[in-house]
Motif scaffolding. Structure first.
Motif, PDB file in Angstrom:
ATOM      1  N   GLY A  15       0.754  -1.102   0.127  1.00 26.21           N
ATOM      2  CA  GLY A  15       0.044   0.126  -0.110  1.00 26.21           C
ATOM      3  C   GLY A  15       0.875   1.242  -0.078  1.00 26.21           C
ATOM      4  N   GLY A  16       2.063   1.164   0.213  1.00 23.90           N
ATOM      5  CA  GLY A  16       3.144   2.449   0.162  1.00 23.90           C
ATOM      6  C   GLY A  16       3.457   2.798  -0.977  1.00 23.90           C
ATOM      7  N   SER A  17       4.249   3.871  -1.188  1.00 21.50           N
ATOM      8  CA  SER A  17       4.914   4.366  -2.395  1.00 21.50           C
ATOM      9  C   SER A  17       6.208   4.690  -2.297  1.00 21.50           C
ATOM     10  CB  SER A  17       4.192   5.925  -2.641  1.00 21.50           C
ATOM     11  OG  SER A  17       2.522   5.641  -2.576  1.00 21.50           O
ATOM     12  N   LEU A  18       6.687   4.226  -3.464  1.00 20.52           N
ATOM     13  CA  LEU A  18       8.228   4.801  -3.780  1.00 20.52           C
ATOM     14  C   LEU A  18       8.287   5.726  -5.317  1.00 20.52           C
ATOM     15  CD1 LEU A  18      10.033   1.736  -3.027  1.00 20.52           C
ATOM     16  CD2 LEU A  18      10.239   3.770  -1.772  1.00 20.52           C
ATOM     17  N   ARG A  19       9.045   6.507  -5.278  1.00 16.47           N
ATOM     18  CA  ARG A  19       9.476   7.072  -6.711  1.00 16.47           C
ATOM     19  C   ARG A  19      10.822   6.934  -6.944  1.00 16.47           C
ATOM     20  NH1 ARG A  19      10.928  13.447  -7.477  1.00 16.47           N
ATOM     21  NH2 ARG A  19       9.656  13.857  -9.532  1.00 16.47           N
ATOM     22  N   LEU A  20      10.963   6.242  -8.027  1.00 17.32           N
ATOM     23  CA  LEU A  20      12.385   5.874  -8.539  1.00 17.32           C
ATOM     24  C   LEU A  20      12.783   6.847  -9.602  1.00 17.32           C
ATOM     25  CD1 LEU A  20      11.673   2.120  -9.806  1.00 17.32           C
ATOM     26  CD2 LEU A  20      12.410   3.066  -7.483  1.00 17.32           C
ATOM     27  N   GLN A  82       6.826   6.725 -10.618  1.00 14.84           N
ATOM     28  CA  GLN A  82       5.983   7.064  -9.270  1.00 14.84           C
ATOM     29  C   GLN A  82       5.220   5.686  -9.232  1.00 14.84           C
ATOM     30  OE1 GLN A  82       5.969   9.494  -7.097  1.00 14.84           O
ATOM     31  NE2 GLN A  82       4.637   8.190  -5.619  1.00 14.84           N
ATOM     32  N   MET A  83       5.445   5.206  -8.082  1.00 17.58           N
ATOM     33  CA  MET A  83       4.650   3.968  -7.733  1.00 17.58           C
ATOM     34  C   MET A  83       3.946   3.994  -6.294  1.00 17.58           C
ATOM     35  SD  MET A  83       7.966   1.117  -8.757  1.00 17.58           S
ATOM     36  CE  MET A  83       8.790   1.484  -7.207  1.00 17.58           C
ATOM     37  N   ASN A  84       2.454   3.797  -6.535  1.00 15.69           N
ATOM     38  CA  ASN A  84       1.762   4.041  -5.462  1.00 15.69           C
ATOM     39  C   ASN A  84       1.024   2.648  -5.417  1.00 15.69           C
ATOM     40  OD1 ASN A  84       2.209   6.726  -5.148  1.00 15.69           O
ATOM     41  ND2 ASN A  84       0.800   7.296  -6.637  1.00 15.69           N
TER      42      ASN A  84
END
Length: 134
Positions: A15-20, A82-84
Protein backbone atom coordinates in the motif's frame (compact mmCIF):
# COMPACT_ATOMS: atom_id res chain seq x y z
CA UNK A 1 31.04 7.78 -20.24
CA UNK A 2 27.36 7.17 -20.92
CA UNK A 3 25.49 6.16 -17.82
CA UNK A 4 22.01 5.74 -16.43
CA UNK A 5 21.75 5.64 -12.67
CA UNK A 6 18.59 4.55 -10.87
CA UNK A 7 17.78 5.55 -7.32
CA UNK A 8 14.83 5.55 -4.96
CA UNK A 9 14.35 1.85 -4.38
CA UNK A 10 13.95 0.32 -0.96
CA UNK A 11 11.70 -1.58 1.41
CA UNK A 12 8.09 -0.46 1.65
CA UNK A 13 4.95 -1.91 3.17
CA UNK A 14 2.05 -3.02 0.99
CA UNK A 15 0.00 0.00 0.00
CA UNK A 16 2.99 2.29 0.24
CA UNK A 17 4.69 4.42 -2.38
CA UNK A 18 8.12 4.88 -3.87
CA UNK A 19 9.49 7.20 -6.51
CA UNK A 20 12.28 5.88 -8.68
CA UNK A 21 14.61 8.24 -10.50
CA UNK A 22 16.75 7.57 -13.54
CA UNK A 23 19.51 10.13 -14.07
CA UNK A 24 21.52 10.23 -17.27
CA UNK A 25 25.14 11.33 -17.49
CA UNK A 26 27.39 11.66 -20.51
CA UNK A 27 24.45 12.27 -22.83
CA UNK A 28 21.17 14.17 -22.87
CA UNK A 29 17.87 12.37 -22.68
CA UNK A 30 16.02 14.78 -24.98
CA UNK A 31 16.26 12.44 -27.97
CA UNK A 32 15.70 9.20 -26.11
CA UNK A 33 12.68 7.16 -25.17
CA UNK A 34 12.90 5.82 -21.64
CA UNK A 35 11.71 2.49 -20.37
CA UNK A 36 11.27 1.08 -16.91
CA UNK A 37 11.65 -2.67 -16.58
CA UNK A 38 11.65 -5.05 -13.68
CA UNK A 39 12.88 -8.54 -12.98
CA UNK A 40 11.85 -10.68 -10.05
CA UNK A 41 13.81 -13.77 -9.00
CA UNK A 42 13.11 -16.66 -11.34
CA UNK A 43 11.09 -14.51 -13.73
CA UNK A 44 11.76 -12.87 -17.04
CA UNK A 45 12.40 -9.15 -17.31
CA UNK A 46 9.15 -7.34 -18.08
CA UNK A 47 8.32 -3.91 -19.38
CA UNK A 48 6.63 -1.84 -16.69
CA UNK A 49 6.30 1.54 -18.36
CA UNK A 50 7.76 3.48 -21.25
CA UNK A 51 7.68 7.13 -22.24
CA UNK A 52 8.57 8.90 -25.46
CA UNK A 53 11.22 11.61 -25.70
CA UNK A 54 8.61 14.38 -25.58
CA UNK A 55 6.32 12.66 -23.05
CA UNK A 56 3.60 12.59 -25.69
CA UNK A 57 3.25 8.81 -25.55
CA UNK A 58 3.34 6.43 -22.61
CA UNK A 59 2.80 2.75 -21.96
CA UNK A 60 1.91 0.86 -18.81
CA UNK A 61 1.78 -2.85 -18.20
CA UNK A 62 -1.69 -3.99 -17.19
CA UNK A 63 -0.37 -5.01 -13.79
CA UNK A 64 0.59 -1.42 -12.90
CA UNK A 65 -2.06 0.68 -14.67
CA UNK A 66 -3.66 3.14 -12.32
CA UNK A 67 -0.91 2.70 -9.74
CA UNK A 68 2.31 3.74 -11.49
CA UNK A 69 3.05 7.00 -13.31
CA UNK A 70 6.00 7.58 -15.60
CA UNK A 71 7.35 11.06 -16.24
CA UNK A 72 10.49 12.84 -17.28
CA UNK A 73 12.17 16.19 -16.86
CA UNK A 74 14.49 16.68 -19.81
CA UNK A 75 15.87 19.88 -18.29
CA UNK A 76 17.09 17.77 -15.35
CA UNK A 77 18.10 14.88 -17.63
CA UNK A 78 16.06 12.60 -15.41
CA UNK A 79 13.11 10.26 -15.71
CA UNK A 80 10.85 9.08 -12.92
CA UNK A 81 8.55 6.23 -12.00
CA UNK A 82 6.05 7.07 -9.28
CA UNK A 83 4.77 3.84 -7.74
CA UNK A 84 1.69 3.95 -5.53
CA UNK A 85 -0.43 1.27 -3.87
CA UNK A 86 2.49 -1.11 -4.02
CA UNK A 87 1.86 -4.83 -3.75
CA UNK A 88 4.16 -7.69 -2.76
CA UNK A 89 4.13 -8.85 -6.38
CA UNK A 90 5.80 -5.56 -7.35
CA UNK A 91 8.95 -6.77 -5.59
CA UNK A 92 11.77 -6.87 -8.15
CA UNK A 93 14.91 -5.16 -9.35
CA UNK A 94 13.82 -2.16 -11.38
CA UNK A 95 15.89 -0.97 -14.31
CA UNK A 96 15.65 2.11 -16.46
CA UNK A 97 16.80 2.01 -20.06
CA UNK A 98 17.07 4.43 -22.95
CA UNK A 99 16.95 4.24 -26.73
CA UNK A 100 17.74 7.04 -29.17
CA UNK A 101 14.67 7.85 -31.24
CA UNK A 102 15.21 11.24 -32.92
CA UNK A 103 16.69 9.74 -36.08
CA UNK A 104 14.03 7.06 -36.40
CA UNK A 105 10.85 7.06 -38.42
CA UNK A 106 7.80 8.24 -36.46
CA UNK A 107 6.15 4.83 -36.74
CA UNK A 108 9.18 3.25 -35.04
CA UNK A 109 9.18 5.84 -32.30
CA UNK A 110 5.51 5.06 -31.62
CA UNK A 111 6.04 1.32 -31.68
CA UNK A 112 9.00 1.30 -29.29
CA UNK A 113 6.94 3.02 -26.61
CA UNK A 114 3.71 1.11 -27.17
CA UNK A 115 5.40 -2.30 -27.05
CA UNK A 116 7.92 -1.37 -24.32
CA UNK A 117 10.18 -4.27 -25.26
CA UNK A 118 13.53 -4.57 -23.48
CA UNK A 119 15.21 -5.69 -26.70
CA UNK A 120 14.69 -2.24 -28.24
CA UNK A 121 16.62 -0.42 -25.51
CA UNK A 122 20.39 -0.10 -25.71
CA UNK A 123 21.45 1.80 -22.60
CA UNK A 124 20.71 0.31 -19.21
CA UNK A 125 21.14 1.34 -15.62
CA UNK A 126 22.43 -0.95 -12.91
CA UNK A 127 19.03 -1.47 -11.31
CA UNK A 128 17.53 -0.65 -7.94
CA UNK A 129 15.83 -3.13 -5.61
CA UNK A 130 12.21 -2.60 -4.66
CA UNK A 131 10.86 -4.83 -1.91
CA UNK A 132 7.22 -4.68 -0.87
CA UNK A 133 6.69 -6.55 2.38
CA UNK A 134 5.08 -6.16 5.76
Amino acid sequence: QLQLVESGGGLVQPGGSLRLSCAASGFTLDNYAIGWFRQAPGKEREGVSCISSTSSSTYYADSVKGRFTVSRDNAKNTAYLQMNSLKPEDTAVYYCAAVETSRRYPIWRIRVVRTCNAGDFGFWGQGTQVTVSS
